[in-house]
Design a protein around this motif. Structure first.
Motif, short mmCIF file in Angstrom:
data_model
loop_
_atom_site.label_atom_id
_atom_site.label_comp_id
_atom_site.label_asym_id
_atom_site.label_seq_id
_atom_site.Cartn_x
_atom_site.Cartn_y
_atom_site.Cartn_z
N VAL A 112 6.85 10.52 13.91
CA VAL A 112 5.65 10.90 14.64
C VAL A 112 5.69 11.73 16.07
O VAL A 112 5.06 12.78 16.19
N ARG A 160 14.96 5.60 8.39
CA ARG A 160 14.07 6.60 9.21
C ARG A 160 13.25 5.99 10.07
O ARG A 160 12.99 4.85 10.07
N THR A 168 9.59 5.69 11.87
CA THR A 168 8.41 6.55 12.02
C THR A 168 7.95 6.81 13.38
O THR A 168 7.40 8.13 13.62
N GLU A 199 -1.11 11.12 5.82
CA GLU A 199 -0.24 10.54 6.68
C GLU A 199 0.01 11.74 7.88
O GLU A 199 -0.15 12.88 7.63
N HIS A 200 0.42 11.49 9.08
CA HIS A 200 0.58 12.17 10.15
C HIS A 200 -0.78 12.88 10.62
O HIS A 200 -1.09 12.52 11.91
N GLY A 225 8.25 1.22 4.32
CA GLY A 225 6.78 2.01 4.21
C GLY A 225 5.85 1.53 3.19
O GLY A 225 4.74 2.20 3.14
N ILE A 235 0.28 5.60 0.94
CA ILE A 235 -0.54 6.53 1.43
C ILE A 235 -0.68 7.84 0.70
O ILE A 235 0.44 8.20 0.29
N VAL A 256 -3.68 11.56 10.24
CA VAL A 256 -4.43 10.48 10.56
C VAL A 256 -4.13 10.11 12.11
O VAL A 256 -5.04 9.63 12.85
N VAL A 257 -3.21 10.49 12.54
CA VAL A 257 -2.86 10.17 14.00
C VAL A 257 -3.60 11.10 15.03
O VAL A 257 -3.86 10.56 16.00
N ARG A 315 -8.71 6.46 12.29
CA ARG A 315 -8.08 5.54 13.39
C ARG A 315 -9.10 5.43 14.43
O ARG A 315 -8.92 4.37 15.09
N GLY A 353 4.04 8.29 3.81
CA GLY A 353 4.45 7.53 4.90
C GLY A 353 5.06 8.52 5.82
O GLY A 353 4.54 9.72 5.79
N ALA A 354 5.89 8.09 6.80
CA ALA A 354 6.55 9.17 7.73
C ALA A 354 7.06 10.19 7.24
O ALA A 354 7.26 11.37 7.83
N LYS A 402 0.69 -1.27 -0.03
CA LYS A 402 -0.23 0.11 0.07
C LYS A 402 0.80 1.39 0.04
O LYS A 402 2.01 1.12 0.33
O1 PMV Z 1 5.99 5.23 6.76
P1 PMV Z 1 4.80 4.40 7.37
O2 PMV Z 1 4.31 3.31 6.11
O3 PMV Z 1 5.23 3.68 8.71
O4 PMV Z 1 3.56 5.25 7.24
C1 PMV Z 1 3.40 6.34 8.92
C2 PMV Z 1 2.12 6.90 8.68
C3 PMV Z 1 1.99 7.84 9.85
O5 PMV Z 1 0.60 8.54 9.79
C4 PMV Z 1 3.15 8.91 9.86
C5 PMV Z 1 2.38 7.39 11.17
C6 PMV Z 1 1.01 6.31 11.43
O6 PMV Z 1 0.89 5.46 12.31
O7 PMV Z 1 -0.13 6.57 10.96
#
Ligand code: PMV
Length: 319
Positions: A199, A193, A195, A26-27, A107, A22, A29-30, A168, A279-280, A20
Protein backbone atom coordinates in the motif's frame (compact mmCIF):
# COMPACT_ATOMS: atom_id res chain seq x y z
CA UNK A 1 -26.33 -10.85 33.19
CA UNK A 2 -27.93 -13.13 35.80
CA UNK A 3 -26.21 -16.27 37.17
CA UNK A 4 -28.94 -18.36 35.51
CA UNK A 5 -28.02 -16.90 32.12
CA UNK A 6 -24.39 -17.79 32.75
CA UNK A 7 -25.31 -21.47 33.05
CA UNK A 8 -24.40 -23.12 29.76
CA UNK A 9 -27.27 -25.48 29.19
CA UNK A 10 -25.99 -27.06 25.99
CA UNK A 11 -22.36 -27.55 27.25
CA UNK A 12 -21.24 -27.71 23.66
CA UNK A 13 -21.62 -25.27 20.82
CA UNK A 14 -20.16 -24.88 17.38
CA UNK A 15 -20.08 -22.18 14.73
CA UNK A 16 -18.66 -21.68 11.25
CA UNK A 17 -17.84 -18.77 8.96
CA UNK A 18 -16.25 -18.34 5.57
CA UNK A 19 -13.45 -16.21 4.19
CA UNK A 20 -13.50 -13.53 1.51
CA UNK A 21 -11.81 -12.67 -1.72
CA UNK A 22 -11.59 -9.23 -3.31
CA UNK A 23 -13.03 -9.60 -6.80
CA UNK A 24 -12.38 -6.02 -7.89
CA UNK A 25 -11.01 -2.81 -6.44
CA UNK A 26 -8.08 -3.51 -4.08
CA UNK A 27 -5.67 -0.60 -3.63
CA UNK A 28 -8.08 1.90 -5.24
CA UNK A 29 -10.34 1.30 -2.22
CA UNK A 30 -7.70 2.99 -0.07
CA UNK A 31 -8.39 6.22 -2.03
CA UNK A 32 -12.16 6.21 -1.63
CA UNK A 33 -13.16 4.05 -4.60
CA UNK A 34 -15.60 1.18 -4.06
CA UNK A 35 -14.45 -2.46 -4.01
CA UNK A 36 -16.27 -5.73 -4.52
CA UNK A 37 -15.66 -8.70 -2.22
CA UNK A 38 -17.19 -12.18 -2.28
CA UNK A 39 -17.37 -14.86 0.35
CA UNK A 40 -15.08 -17.82 -0.21
CA UNK A 41 -17.00 -20.91 0.74
CA UNK A 42 -14.12 -22.50 2.59
CA UNK A 43 -14.98 -22.46 6.25
CA UNK A 44 -13.35 -22.11 9.60
CA UNK A 45 -15.23 -23.90 12.38
CA UNK A 46 -14.96 -23.52 16.13
CA UNK A 47 -16.36 -25.91 18.76
CA UNK A 48 -16.68 -24.98 22.40
CA UNK A 49 -17.02 -27.65 25.08
CA UNK A 50 -17.32 -27.48 28.82
CA UNK A 51 -14.16 -28.87 30.45
CA UNK A 52 -12.48 -28.81 33.81
CA UNK A 53 -9.46 -26.59 34.37
CA UNK A 54 -8.04 -23.58 32.55
CA UNK A 55 -9.00 -22.51 29.03
CA UNK A 56 -7.55 -25.04 26.60
CA UNK A 57 -7.16 -24.91 22.85
CA UNK A 58 -7.06 -27.55 20.14
CA UNK A 59 -5.63 -26.15 16.93
CA UNK A 60 -5.15 -27.68 13.51
CA UNK A 61 -1.68 -29.16 13.34
CA UNK A 62 1.31 -27.63 11.57
CA UNK A 63 -0.61 -26.84 8.33
CA UNK A 64 -1.65 -23.51 9.75
CA UNK A 65 1.53 -21.63 10.69
CA UNK A 66 -0.35 -18.29 10.70
CA UNK A 67 -2.61 -19.54 13.48
CA UNK A 68 0.30 -20.84 15.52
CA UNK A 69 2.10 -17.52 15.05
CA UNK A 70 -1.00 -15.68 16.32
CA UNK A 71 -1.00 -18.00 19.31
CA UNK A 72 2.67 -17.46 20.02
CA UNK A 73 2.51 -13.68 19.88
CA UNK A 74 -0.62 -13.57 22.04
CA UNK A 75 -3.14 -12.27 19.47
CA UNK A 76 -5.16 -15.48 19.36
CA UNK A 77 -5.41 -15.74 23.13
CA UNK A 78 -6.38 -12.05 23.36
CA UNK A 79 -9.20 -12.62 20.86
CA UNK A 80 -10.41 -15.75 22.67
CA UNK A 81 -10.43 -14.00 26.03
CA UNK A 82 -12.20 -11.00 24.55
CA UNK A 83 -14.86 -13.33 23.08
CA UNK A 84 -15.36 -15.20 26.38
CA UNK A 85 -15.69 -11.85 28.14
CA UNK A 86 -18.37 -10.72 25.69
CA UNK A 87 -20.41 -13.74 26.81
CA UNK A 88 -19.59 -13.18 30.51
CA UNK A 89 -17.68 -16.45 30.58
CA UNK A 90 -14.52 -16.91 32.68
CA UNK A 91 -11.20 -17.68 30.97
CA UNK A 92 -11.46 -21.26 32.18
CA UNK A 93 -13.77 -24.25 32.09
CA UNK A 94 -13.91 -24.63 28.31
CA UNK A 95 -12.00 -26.28 25.50
CA UNK A 96 -12.03 -24.51 22.15
CA UNK A 97 -11.30 -26.49 19.01
CA UNK A 98 -10.49 -24.72 15.74
CA UNK A 99 -10.59 -26.38 12.33
CA UNK A 100 -10.15 -24.62 9.02
CA UNK A 101 -10.60 -25.55 5.39
CA UNK A 102 -9.79 -21.89 4.72
CA UNK A 103 -6.05 -21.32 4.33
CA UNK A 104 -4.86 -18.96 7.02
CA UNK A 105 -2.63 -15.92 6.60
CA UNK A 106 -3.06 -15.78 2.81
CA UNK A 107 -5.24 -12.66 2.46
CA UNK A 108 -8.52 -14.60 2.49
CA UNK A 109 -9.86 -13.10 5.70
CA UNK A 110 -9.10 -16.10 7.90
CA UNK A 111 -8.87 -14.19 11.18
CA UNK A 112 -12.27 -12.64 10.50
CA UNK A 113 -13.75 -16.04 9.69
CA UNK A 114 -12.27 -17.36 12.93
CA UNK A 115 -13.69 -14.40 14.87
CA UNK A 116 -17.21 -14.86 13.51
CA UNK A 117 -17.09 -18.66 13.89
CA UNK A 118 -15.95 -18.26 17.51
CA UNK A 119 -18.79 -15.86 18.29
CA UNK A 120 -21.31 -18.20 16.68
CA UNK A 121 -19.91 -21.12 18.68
CA UNK A 122 -20.12 -19.19 21.96
CA UNK A 123 -23.63 -18.03 21.07
CA UNK A 124 -24.68 -21.67 20.60
CA UNK A 125 -22.81 -22.75 23.75
CA UNK A 126 -24.43 -20.13 25.96
CA UNK A 127 -27.76 -20.22 24.08
CA UNK A 128 -27.53 -16.43 23.79
CA UNK A 129 -28.71 -15.25 20.41
CA UNK A 130 -26.71 -12.48 18.75
CA UNK A 131 -28.49 -10.18 16.33
CA UNK A 132 -26.68 -9.45 13.07
CA UNK A 133 -25.57 -6.05 14.32
CA UNK A 134 -24.33 -7.53 17.63
CA UNK A 135 -22.39 -10.16 15.67
CA UNK A 136 -20.83 -7.47 13.47
CA UNK A 137 -19.93 -5.26 16.42
CA UNK A 138 -18.38 -8.12 18.39
CA UNK A 139 -16.64 -9.45 15.26
CA UNK A 140 -14.90 -6.10 14.77
CA UNK A 141 -13.64 -6.21 18.37
CA UNK A 142 -12.08 -9.64 17.81
CA UNK A 143 -10.61 -8.65 14.45
CA UNK A 144 -9.00 -5.69 16.22
CA UNK A 145 -7.16 -8.18 18.48
CA UNK A 146 -5.65 -9.76 15.35
CA UNK A 147 -5.08 -6.70 13.16
CA UNK A 148 -5.09 -3.51 15.20
CA UNK A 149 -7.09 -1.38 12.77
CA UNK A 150 -9.01 -3.71 10.44
CA UNK A 151 -11.03 -2.13 7.63
CA UNK A 152 -14.08 -4.11 8.77
CA UNK A 153 -14.65 -5.65 5.37
CA UNK A 154 -13.45 -9.15 6.21
CA UNK A 155 -15.61 -9.76 9.26
CA UNK A 156 -18.64 -8.23 7.51
CA UNK A 157 -18.18 -10.62 4.58
CA UNK A 158 -17.67 -13.56 6.98
CA UNK A 159 -20.81 -12.68 8.93
CA UNK A 160 -23.14 -11.93 6.02
CA UNK A 161 -21.72 -14.55 3.61
CA UNK A 162 -22.82 -12.44 0.66
CA UNK A 163 -20.94 -10.50 -2.00
CA UNK A 164 -20.48 -6.94 -0.80
CA UNK A 165 -19.83 -3.61 -2.43
CA UNK A 166 -17.98 -1.46 0.06
CA UNK A 167 -16.36 1.90 0.45
CA UNK A 168 -14.09 2.91 3.28
CA UNK A 169 -14.89 6.49 3.96
CA UNK A 170 -17.62 7.06 4.53
CA UNK A 171 -17.81 3.38 5.56
CA UNK A 172 -20.60 1.64 3.66
CA UNK A 173 -21.40 -1.94 2.83
CA UNK A 174 -24.07 -3.01 0.36
CA UNK A 175 -24.89 -6.73 0.15
CA UNK A 176 -25.42 -8.01 -3.39
CA UNK A 177 -27.82 -10.80 -4.27
CA UNK A 178 -26.71 -13.20 -6.97
CA UNK A 179 -29.06 -14.74 -9.50
CA UNK A 180 -26.78 -17.32 -10.98
CA UNK A 181 -23.89 -19.59 -10.12
CA UNK A 182 -20.26 -19.36 -11.17
CA UNK A 183 -16.96 -20.62 -9.75
CA UNK A 184 -13.75 -19.05 -8.61
CA UNK A 185 -10.34 -20.65 -8.76
CA UNK A 186 -8.00 -19.39 -6.04
CA UNK A 187 -4.30 -19.95 -6.70
CA UNK A 188 -1.50 -19.15 -4.31
CA UNK A 189 1.66 -17.86 -5.99
CA UNK A 190 3.41 -18.11 -2.62
CA UNK A 191 5.82 -15.67 -1.07
CA UNK A 192 5.67 -13.60 2.05
CA UNK A 193 4.28 -10.16 1.42
CA UNK A 194 3.40 -7.13 3.46
CA UNK A 195 0.11 -5.41 2.72
CA UNK A 196 1.38 -2.27 4.46
CA UNK A 197 4.53 -2.12 2.27
CA UNK A 198 2.54 -2.69 -0.92
CA UNK A 199 0.00 0.00 0.00
CA UNK A 200 2.90 2.37 0.84
CA UNK A 201 4.50 1.62 -2.55
CA UNK A 202 1.33 2.62 -4.42
CA UNK A 203 1.06 5.75 -2.27
CA UNK A 204 4.66 6.73 -3.13
CA UNK A 205 4.07 6.22 -6.86
CA UNK A 206 0.87 8.29 -6.68
CA UNK A 207 2.76 11.11 -4.96
CA UNK A 208 5.59 10.99 -7.53
CA UNK A 209 3.47 10.83 -10.68
CA UNK A 210 -0.15 11.68 -9.92
CA UNK A 211 -1.01 12.33 -13.57
CA UNK A 212 0.04 8.77 -14.41
CA UNK A 213 -1.42 6.91 -11.43
CA UNK A 214 -4.53 8.84 -10.33
CA UNK A 215 -6.40 7.96 -13.56
CA UNK A 216 -5.63 4.28 -12.85
CA UNK A 217 -7.28 4.55 -9.44
CA UNK A 218 -10.34 6.13 -11.01
CA UNK A 219 -10.42 3.51 -13.77
CA UNK A 220 -10.48 0.78 -11.12
CA UNK A 221 -13.43 2.52 -9.44
CA UNK A 222 -15.32 2.46 -12.76
CA UNK A 223 -14.52 -1.25 -13.21
CA UNK A 224 -15.90 -1.99 -9.75
CA UNK A 225 -19.17 -0.20 -10.55
CA UNK A 226 -19.47 -2.07 -13.83
CA UNK A 227 -18.51 -5.36 -12.14
CA UNK A 228 -21.22 -4.88 -9.54
CA UNK A 229 -23.85 -4.58 -12.29
CA UNK A 230 -22.43 -7.65 -14.02
CA UNK A 231 -22.45 -9.64 -10.77
CA UNK A 232 -26.07 -8.72 -10.05
CA UNK A 233 -27.09 -9.63 -13.60
CA UNK A 234 -25.11 -12.90 -13.59
CA UNK A 235 -23.25 -11.55 -16.63
CA UNK A 236 -20.09 -13.54 -16.03
CA UNK A 237 -18.46 -12.62 -19.35
CA UNK A 238 -18.70 -8.93 -18.47
CA UNK A 239 -17.50 -9.55 -14.92
CA UNK A 240 -14.54 -11.54 -16.27
CA UNK A 241 -13.67 -8.66 -18.61
CA UNK A 242 -13.73 -6.26 -15.64
CA UNK A 243 -11.35 -8.57 -13.75
CA UNK A 244 -9.02 -8.69 -16.75
CA UNK A 245 -8.91 -4.92 -17.03
CA UNK A 246 -8.49 -4.56 -13.26
CA UNK A 247 -5.40 -6.79 -13.48
CA UNK A 248 -3.94 -4.50 -16.16
CA UNK A 249 -4.49 -1.51 -13.87
CA UNK A 250 -2.89 -3.34 -10.93
CA UNK A 251 0.13 -4.16 -13.10
CA UNK A 252 0.48 -0.43 -13.89
CA UNK A 253 0.21 0.33 -10.15
CA UNK A 254 3.20 -2.00 -9.69
CA UNK A 255 1.75 -4.63 -7.37
CA UNK A 256 1.67 -7.66 -9.69
CA UNK A 257 4.48 -10.20 -9.98
CA UNK A 258 5.65 -12.64 -12.67
CA UNK A 259 4.49 -15.52 -10.44
CA UNK A 260 0.96 -14.11 -10.23
CA UNK A 261 0.92 -13.42 -13.97
CA UNK A 262 1.97 -16.98 -14.73
CA UNK A 263 -0.97 -18.37 -12.72
CA UNK A 264 -3.34 -15.86 -14.35
CA UNK A 265 -2.17 -17.07 -17.77
CA UNK A 266 -2.67 -20.74 -16.79
CA UNK A 267 -6.26 -19.98 -15.71
CA UNK A 268 -7.05 -17.98 -18.88
CA UNK A 269 -5.60 -20.74 -21.08
CA UNK A 270 -7.90 -23.19 -19.26
CA UNK A 271 -10.98 -21.09 -20.13
CA UNK A 272 -11.28 -18.60 -17.28
CA UNK A 273 -13.51 -15.63 -18.14
CA UNK A 274 -11.13 -13.33 -16.29
CA UNK A 275 -8.32 -13.55 -13.77
CA UNK A 276 -6.38 -11.17 -11.58
CA UNK A 277 -4.36 -10.91 -8.42
CA UNK A 278 -6.48 -10.49 -5.32
CA UNK A 279 -5.60 -8.60 -2.16
CA UNK A 280 -2.45 -6.58 -1.84
CA UNK A 281 -0.44 -8.43 -4.54
CA UNK A 282 3.36 -8.70 -4.48
CA UNK A 283 2.85 -12.49 -4.49
CA UNK A 284 0.02 -14.22 -2.69
CA UNK A 285 -3.28 -15.07 -4.29
CA UNK A 286 -4.74 -14.85 -7.76
CA UNK A 287 -8.43 -15.39 -8.49
CA UNK A 288 -10.01 -16.57 -11.75
CA UNK A 289 -13.68 -16.70 -12.76
CA UNK A 290 -15.15 -19.79 -14.40
CA UNK A 291 -18.63 -20.66 -15.68
CA UNK A 292 -18.11 -24.33 -14.70
CA UNK A 293 -16.27 -25.77 -11.73
CA UNK A 294 -12.47 -25.62 -12.23
CA UNK A 295 -11.99 -28.56 -9.85
CA UNK A 296 -9.81 -30.50 -12.32
CA UNK A 297 -7.49 -27.55 -12.90
CA UNK A 298 -7.29 -27.00 -9.12
CA UNK A 299 -6.19 -30.64 -8.69
CA UNK A 300 -3.63 -30.34 -11.49
CA UNK A 301 -2.14 -27.22 -9.92
CA UNK A 302 -2.05 -28.89 -6.53
CA UNK A 303 -0.23 -31.87 -8.06
CA UNK A 304 2.39 -29.36 -9.29
CA UNK A 305 2.74 -28.04 -5.75
CA UNK A 306 0.66 -24.88 -6.30
CA UNK A 307 -2.01 -24.49 -3.59
CA UNK A 308 -5.34 -24.03 -5.43
CA UNK A 309 -9.01 -24.16 -4.48
CA UNK A 310 -12.18 -24.26 -6.56
CA UNK A 311 -15.02 -22.48 -4.75
CA UNK A 312 -18.56 -21.79 -5.80
CA UNK A 313 -19.84 -18.28 -6.18
CA UNK A 314 -23.57 -18.20 -6.28
CA UNK A 315 -26.96 -18.19 -4.66
CA UNK A 316 -26.21 -21.35 -2.72
CA UNK A 317 -23.78 -19.33 -0.57
CA UNK A 318 -24.86 -19.71 3.04
CA UNK A 319 -25.98 -16.77 5.05
O1 PMV B 1 -4.26 -8.76 0.93
P1 PMV B 1 -5.28 -8.22 1.87
O2 PMV B 1 -6.45 -9.15 2.08
O3 PMV B 1 -4.67 -7.67 3.11
O4 PMV B 1 -6.00 -6.99 1.10
C1 PMV B 1 -5.41 -5.75 0.95
C2 PMV B 1 -6.35 -4.84 0.21
C3 PMV B 1 -5.78 -3.46 -0.04
O5 PMV B 1 -6.77 -2.73 -0.77
C4 PMV B 1 -4.52 -3.52 -0.87
C5 PMV B 1 -5.44 -2.73 1.24
C6 PMV B 1 -6.62 -2.35 2.05
O6 PMV B 1 -6.43 -2.12 3.25
O7 PMV B 1 -7.76 -2.25 1.52
Amino acid sequence: MSPEQKTCASRVGSGAASGKVILLGEHAVVYGQPALACPVLLETTVSVRAADGPLSLKLPTQQEPALWAALEDGRLRAALEQALGLFDLPHAGVTLEIQSALPMGRGLGSSAALSIALLRALSAYTERHLTESQLLEAGLKLETCFHGTPSGLDHTCAALAKPLLFTRSPWSVTPITLKDRAWLLLMDSGGERSTAALVAGVRARLAEAPSLYQPRIEAIGRLVREGREALEAGDWVRLGACMQQNQVELEILGVSTPGLERLIRVALDAGALGAKLTGAGGGGMAVALFRESPEILASQLQAEGIPAWSVELGPRARG
